[in-house]
Structures are given as structure tokens and as C-alpha cells.
Design an enzyme around this catalytic site. Structure first.
Site, PDB file in Angstrom:
ATOM      1  CE1 TYR A   1      18.733  14.887  36.905  1.00  0.00           C
ATOM      2  CE2 TYR A   1      20.731  16.012  37.534  1.00  0.00           C
ATOM      3  CZ  TYR A   1      19.772  15.050  37.777  1.00  0.00           C
ATOM      4  OH  TYR A   1      19.866  14.263  38.895  1.00  0.00           O
TER       5      TYR A   1
ATOM      6  CE  LYS B   1      18.030  -0.593  36.186  1.00  0.00           C
ATOM      7  NZ  LYS B   1      18.293  -1.545  37.272  1.00  0.00           N
TER       8      LYS B   1
ATOM      9  CG  ASP C   1      20.292  -1.778  40.008  1.00  0.00           C
ATOM     10  OD1 ASP C   1      21.212  -1.681  39.181  1.00  0.00           O
ATOM     11  OD2 ASP C   1      19.362  -2.599  39.880  1.00  0.00           O
TER      12      ASP C   1
ATOM     13  CG  ASP D   1      22.644  14.914  41.080  1.00  0.00           C
ATOM     14  OD1 ASP D   1      23.374  15.325  41.998  1.00  0.00           O
ATOM     15  OD2 ASP D   1      21.526  15.393  40.833  1.00  0.00           O
TER      16      ASP D   1
ATOM     17  CG  ASP E   1      25.334  14.489  46.889  1.00  0.00           C
ATOM     18  OD1 ASP E   1      26.282  15.011  46.257  1.00  0.00           O
ATOM     19  OD2 ASP E   1      24.453  15.139  47.467  1.00  0.00           O
TER      20      ASP E   1
END
Ligand code: NAD
Length: 355
Positions: free
Chosen positions: A141, A191, A223, A247, A251
Site C-alpha cells: 500500500y 507467502k 492462503d 487487511d 476482516d
């Protein structure tokens, strides 16, 4: 005397923040502390008075405080403004950046009496108590971005994912400290099978792990973590991860509890930390005494724990919330059969009565 900046913001922020402030005032009286509260305008009120959703006066009040309590930003009127004046972009992000808040903490706790509020089966979510640490000021980001048109006319876009060891070390240490104080289990999510930044992340985590021999560390690919969060969420104690993975996963994890109205959060790292509910300003129910104030009250408990090191007082608030729910009182968002529906003000008063 700790000074708390109070930014109610928009919508239900104006109803839920006063409930958290009253709770902090009661804690001060009961445990003989003194807190000073300084209110400041953010988002719509600030824009109307000063022409900007985060005026310099408000930023200064926050910087001079010991902790910031924020309600929520966002309103139909502010949504009409050009992107550079929208409160998320012009107030929230700069506030986090100016205060140097590199770690976002979100506890995901499923209270026994609320197991039926989740969309997952009660036996899957029962007992879930996870603390997530999301890196907040680095990664994809914040890396450089560019657009180009290739020779054949194809459009190309580039986002850069950068992390350095200092950025990784500081948040990973916080997560190890938290795990050490809790159930002593840390899951680092990356990852590393594909990304170089994840390989550096993992190497750094392994290096720091030697300082915390009593904490059981495991690494999980992002994942797999997304899958494990819905398969067997009770396996997690503390999770630490980079910005974008965090992020998305936070959620996802939030829905284990069933309602956004229960989720507190803290953003820490600089001299001043920021505490806010995980939800937005809920314009659909604003001004009707319908909002659940518990996420904000629980955010105030996090403030006591992390900014002021008042563990006993923080736990007292959390226990009071648990008791009110056990007694069967509910706001509309968590209402269940056989319970008594109450409003925002009444829920705040109930928690204080239990204190
Ligand atoms: P939202 O979180 O405000 O609301 C989503 C749904 O959850 C709504 O139905 C709302 O009524 C309900 N809800 C949220 N909090 C609740 C509570 N405490 N008690 C009971 N019900 C609750 O998200 P949205 O509707 O997508 O966004 C509304 C505004 O909030 C937008 O302007 C958005 O940009 C802003 N927003 C701000 C923040 C923030 O301040 N950190 C975060 C998310 C969204």
C-alpha cells in the site's frame, strides 16, 4: 495526568464515543486515576468549520495527547466531496501516518453467549480468542506505484511490495511480547514460497524467536491461514502479518464474532496510540440510539491496557461487558431470542452498572 484526545467523528461516532468516555470517567473515579479529555473535530464537523476533515488544530490536539479515542468517519455529505477531501483519505490515513502507528491490533473474541451470532457453526467459533497484529505503514500500500503504456498500446500498472528488517522486527517483537503474555503461541503469516519480501519476513521472525523461547512459533502461508480461520479458528492465539495480508485476514476474522459492533482495535507504534471500533459511522442507524457501543467501550479498555498499562482496569471493563451479555442484554445487531433489546445509552449504562 494522561490526556485523552476525543474525536467522535460522524454518524454513530457521536453516540458511541460518549459511552466510552463515561466508562473511562467511572474507571478514573473507581480506581483513583485522573484522565483529562480534550475534544477535537474530525471529518464533517471539521470540514464545515475549518474547510478540511483533519485541520491542523485537531492533529495538534492528537499529537499533544497520550492517547486518541476515535469514533468513526464517513457521512453521505462527505462522500460527495472529491477523493482528496474524503475523510478516510484526508483524515484517517494522515492521522495514522503522522502518529507513526505501524501496528494495528484487533482482538477477535467470541463470547460464549454470542456463539449463535456468527455465520459459522457454534462449535467452530466457540472459545475463539485471537489477537491479530497487522503491519500498517509498509508493504504494497505504501510502495512506489506507476502506470505505463507499452509499445503495443497495452496498459501496465505496477505496485511495489517493499519491507526492510527494521519494519518487520518492530511489529514482530510486539507480537511476540503479546503472545508471551497470553497463551504463548504465535502464527506468522506470509507467502514465503513465492515472495522475496515474505522470505525476509520469515527469516526475521525466526531470528527474533530465539529471544522468546517460551513462545511456540509457527509459520503459515496466507492462503492456508484464510482457510484455517474458517476451518478451526480456535487454534490461533496471536497472528502477525504484513499490511495487505492483514487487511484481508482481519476482516475475515472479524466475522467469526458475528457483529462489527463488538470489534475493538488499537493502532500503536508512535508516542501516541489510536483506539477505535473496527466499524464505520453506520449512517443507516445514526441518531436513533440503535448503535452497539461495545466495540468503542472495548477500545477504551485497550487504551487502558496498552497506553496506560492499567491491566486490572482494562480487564474490569471487559468483564463488565461479558456480564451484561451473559445477563441477556443486547443491542439490535446482536439481538437473540429470549434476550432484552436495549439502546446505545442503556448498553453503556449497563456496562457502567456492572463496573
Ligand atoms: P459500517 O461499518 O459503518 O456499517 C456496516 C453495517 O454494520 C451497517 O448496516 C451498520 O448499521 C452496521 N453497524 C456498524 N457498526 C455498528 C454498531 N456499532 N452497532 C450496530 N450496527 C453497526 O460500514 P459502511 O456502511 O460500509 O460505511 C459507512 C461509512 O463509514 C462510510 O462513509 C465509510 O466510508 C465509513 N467507514 C469508516 C471507517 C472508520 O472510520 N474507520 C471504517 C469503515 C467505514
Amino acid at each position: 495526568m494522561p490526556n485523552i484526545a476525543v474525536l467522535a467523528g460522524d454518524g454513530i461516532g457521536r453516540e458511541i464515543v460518549p459511552q466510552a468516555v463515561e466508562t473511562l470517567k467511572l474507571i478514573a473515579t473507581k480506581y483513583k486515576h485522573e484522565f483529562e479529555f480534550t475534544e477535537a473535530l474530525v471529518s464533517e464537523d471539521a470540514y464545515e468549520k475549518y474547510g478540511h476533515p483533519l485541520p491542523p488544530q485537531t492533529l495538534e490536539v492528537c499529537k499533544q495527547s497520550d492517547a486518541v479515542l476515535l469514533g468513526a468517519v464517513g457521512s453521505p455529505k462527505m462522500d460527495q466531496l472529491p477523493p482528496k477531501l474524503r475523510p478516510e483519505r484526508a483524515a484517517l490515513l494522515p492521522l495514522r501516518k503522522e502518529l507513526g502507528l505501524y501496528a494495528n491490533l484487533r482482538p477477535v473474541i467470541v463470547y460464549d453467549v454470542l456463539v449463535d451470532a456468527s455465520t459459522l457453526k457454534p462449535e467452530i467459533v466457540k472459545g475463539v480468542d485471537i489477537l491479530t497484529f497487522r503491519e500498517l505503514t509498509g508493504g504494497l500500500y505504501f510502495g512506489s506505484k506507476k502506470r505505463a503504456t507499452l509499445a503495443d498500446g497495452t496498459e501496465e500498472a505496477v505496485d511495489t511490495l517493499v519491507y526492510n528488517t527494521k519494519e518487520i522486527e518492530r511489529i514482530v517483537r510486539l507480537a511476540f511480547e503479546a503472545a508471551h503474555a497470553r497463551r504463548k503461541k504465535l502464527t506468522s503469516v506470509d507467502k514465503a514460497n513465492v515472495l522475496e519480501s515474505s522470505r525476509l519476513w520469515r527469516e526475521t521472525v525466526i531470528k527474533i524467536a530465539s529471544e522468546y523461547p517460551d513462545v511456540e512459533l509457527n509459520h503459515m502461508y496466507v492462503d492456508n491461514c484464510a482457510m484455517q480461520l474458517v476451518r478451526w479458528p480456535a487454534q490461533f492465539d496471536v497472528i502477525v502479518t504484513e499490511n495487505m495480508f492483514g487487511d484481508i485476514l482481519t476482516d475475515q476474522a472479524s466475522m467469526l464474532t458475528g457483529s462489527l459492533g463488538m470489534l475493538a482495535s488499537a493502532s500503536i507504534g508512535g508516542n501516541v496510540a489510536l483506539y477505535e471500533p473496527a466499524h464505520g459511522s453506520a449512517p443507516d442507524i445514526a441518531g436513533q440510539n440503535l448503535a452497539n457501543p461495545l466495540a468503542t467501550i472495548l477500545s477504551a479498555a485497550m487504551m487502558l491496557r496498552y497506553s496506560f498499562k492499567l491491566e486490572r482496569e482494562a480487564s474490569a471493563i471487559e468483564n463488565a461487558v461479558r456480564q451484561v451479555l451473559t445477563d441477556g442484554y443486547r443491542t439490535a445487531d446482536i439481538m437473540a431470542e429470549g434476550c432484552q433489546k436495549i439502546g446505545t445509552k442503556e448498553m453503556g449504562a449497563m456496562v457502567r452498572a456492572k463496573l
